[in-house]
Scaffold this motif. Structure first.
Motif, mmCIF file in Angstrom:
data_model
loop_
_atom_site.group_PDB
_atom_site.id
_atom_site.type_symbol
_atom_site.label_atom_id
_atom_site.label_comp_id
_atom_site.label_asym_id
_atom_site.label_seq_id
_atom_site.Cartn_x
_atom_site.Cartn_y
_atom_site.Cartn_z
ATOM 1 N N ARG A 81 36.130 68.442 -35.762
ATOM 2 C CA ARG A 81 37.477 68.267 -36.314
ATOM 3 C C ARG A 81 37.886 66.798 -36.247
ATOM 4 O O ARG A 81 38.430 66.254 -37.208
ATOM 5 N N SER A 82 37.587 66.134 -35.135
ATOM 6 C CA SER A 82 37.998 64.729 -35.086
ATOM 7 C C SER A 82 37.132 63.866 -35.994
ATOM 8 O O SER A 82 37.619 62.909 -36.601
ATOM 9 N N SER A 112 38.410 64.896 -39.754
ATOM 10 C CA SER A 112 39.819 64.745 -40.151
ATOM 11 C C SER A 112 40.062 63.557 -41.067
ATOM 12 O O SER A 112 40.711 63.698 -42.114
ATOM 13 N N THR A 118 44.843 68.285 -47.084
ATOM 14 C CA THR A 118 45.679 68.476 -45.904
ATOM 15 C C THR A 118 45.610 69.944 -45.491
ATOM 16 O O THR A 118 46.255 70.800 -46.098
#
Ligand SMILES: [Zn+2]
Length: 449
Positions: free
Chosen positions: A91-92, A95, A104
């Motif tokens: 996720r990091s 993103s 988004t």
């Protein structure tokens, strides 16, 4: 663009092996794969660039495995949602990539592990002893459907239902899973079979989609134990003989209880060089009709691996042999989850089959009656047009190869609030409304008797 970055990840064999060994050591602790801080993000691509980006990401199997990224629903068309489970690291990493593609996401689940823990199914979970601890007591359906049962309990319940209703139900073992578990069907028939049509129902081809087997067991219990007491059941059984396979992939199902809640495939050892590390094939990409013509993978580590050959997996093979031997069938139904869809052939092409209009008419009526129970909306359409191309599926095979004129796949509840980890208090309402849809289908496809 980041597409280039994602696809430029080295693909040489040794690199993949090292990554996968690392993967398996890191994420399976004490025999249980944990999903601490794994999140499920929902994307709604509104431009073809965004859709293409998600599609490219979904195709990048090495990257997905390396970073523990799992598409819970695949990219299909513009404005339809795509749910992706991501490890915290993924996720990091991703993103900023999502942001640069103006994607988004909304957060559907912040911590998958907490949802799994809430199911009370990780460590120490035991199947309820059958019949639920009281020696000599009759099986208690309410208790049975209060939670997701293990294979042994489910099979004991199946045997008991047949044993105590032997005029209506008989059990047959149609084959064995890779690990040697019985594939048991129950044949439900009241009175004479003369003039009746046949319906096949299966569930649990995909291991983690637990609501399917529970719904199939609810159908079985309802049909068998309500004969002579429920006019809807009597009406159905006056026209049809029904065969139900409630747990089509028992090895995978047990694995989701003991080791990895998010396992999807069978548990076979493939004959490829990757078979040492990656097990199983997707049992809904392994059927012979238009096998591997799109939307499946040749990589045994992929969640949509088509298998080494059509019917390489013993479970779909046994199913197909039984279906061909015991036809003709009038309707084929397969329970999956999630998304609240009634899917029609074809899955392998955007073309529509010749009976599409009639299949669609029946499914629309079913969706309407389903919604009348708990206001649960379902969408009806061909698998490819509603979702994406996926070849080698059971419903395409049933229609295209076995000649079943009404062939359906249900994607049961929900629409992503819980996804595969559907709370167990929703088992009964899901099954109840689905049964009402089934009754409508039975009325619509064979009304004149
Ligand atoms: Zn499925």
């Amino acid at each position: 663009m980041f597409n280039i970055k994602l696809t430029s990840i080295p693909l040489n064999g040794l690199f993949i092996v090292l990554l996968l060994i690392n993967f398996s050591l890191c994420f399976i602790e004490d025999g249980y794969k944990r999903y601490n801080n794994y999140s499920v993000l929902r994307f709604k691509p509104t431009t073809t660039d965004q859709l293409h980006f998600l599609y490219q990401l979904a195709q990048n199997e090495t990257f997905l495995m390396e970073r523990s990224v799992d598409f819970w629903t695949e990219p299909g068309s513009l404005n339809s949602s795509v749910d992706i489970m991501l490890s915290p690291e993924a996720r990091s990493t991703l993103s900023p990539v999502f942001a640069s593609n103006q994607l988004t996401p909304s957060v559907m689940i912040e911590d998958v592990q907490s949802r799994i823990d809430a199911e009370n199914l990780i460590k120490g979970r035991q199947s309820l002893p059958f019949p639920f601890g009281v020696r000599g007591s009759r099986p208690n359906a309410k208790q049975f459907f209060s939670t997701y049962q293990r294979y042994d309990t489910m099979m004991s319940m199946l045997d008991e239902i047949a044993r105590s209703n032997s005029k209506v139900a008989t059990i047959e073992t149609i084959g064995k899973s890779f690990e040697g578990r019985d594939l048991k069907v129950i044949k439900i028939s009241s009175g004479s079979s003369s003039g009746k049509k046949k319906i096949w129902i299966d569930a649990g081809l995909h291991a983690r989609e637990w609501i399917g087997p529970s719904t199939a067991m609810y159908f079985i219990n309802k049909l068998v134990t309500s004969v002579g007491k429920d006019e809807n059941v009597d009406s159905i059984l006056s026209k049809y003989d029904i065969v139900v396979l409630p747990l089509a992939n028992p090895d995978g199902y047990e694995y989701t209880h003991t080791t990895n809640r998010m396992w999807r495939k069978t548990r076979s050892l493939t004959n490829s060089r990757w078979g040492y590390i990656c097990r199983g094939a997707d049992p809904n990409r392994n059927w012979s009709y238009k096998w591997r013509t799109g939307g499946s993978s040749t990589n045994p580590c992929s969640d949509v691996y088509a298998g080494s050959a059509p019917f390489s997996e013993p479970e779909p093979k046994a199913m197909s042999q039984y279906i061909l031997k015991n036809g003709p069938w009038h309707m084929y139904i397969s329970f999956h989850s999630y998304s609240q869809l009634i899917l029609l052939p074809w899955g392998w092409t955007t073309d529509l089959p010749k009976d599409y209009k009639e299949m669609y008419r029946v499914a629309e009526k079913a969706a309407t009656s389903l919604k009348s129970i708990y206001d649960t909306p379902y969408t009806v359409g061909s698998a490819t047009n509603l979702l994406y191309v996926a070849s080698g599926g059971s419903d395409d095979w049933a229609y295209g190869e076995a000649g079943v004129p009404y062939s359906y796949t249900f994607e049961l509840r929900d629409t992503g609030d819980h996804g595969f980890v559907l709370p167990d208090d929703l088992i009964t309402p899901t099954a109840e409304e689905t049964f009402v849809a089934f009754k409508t289908m039975c009325d619509e496809i064979y009304p004149n008797k």
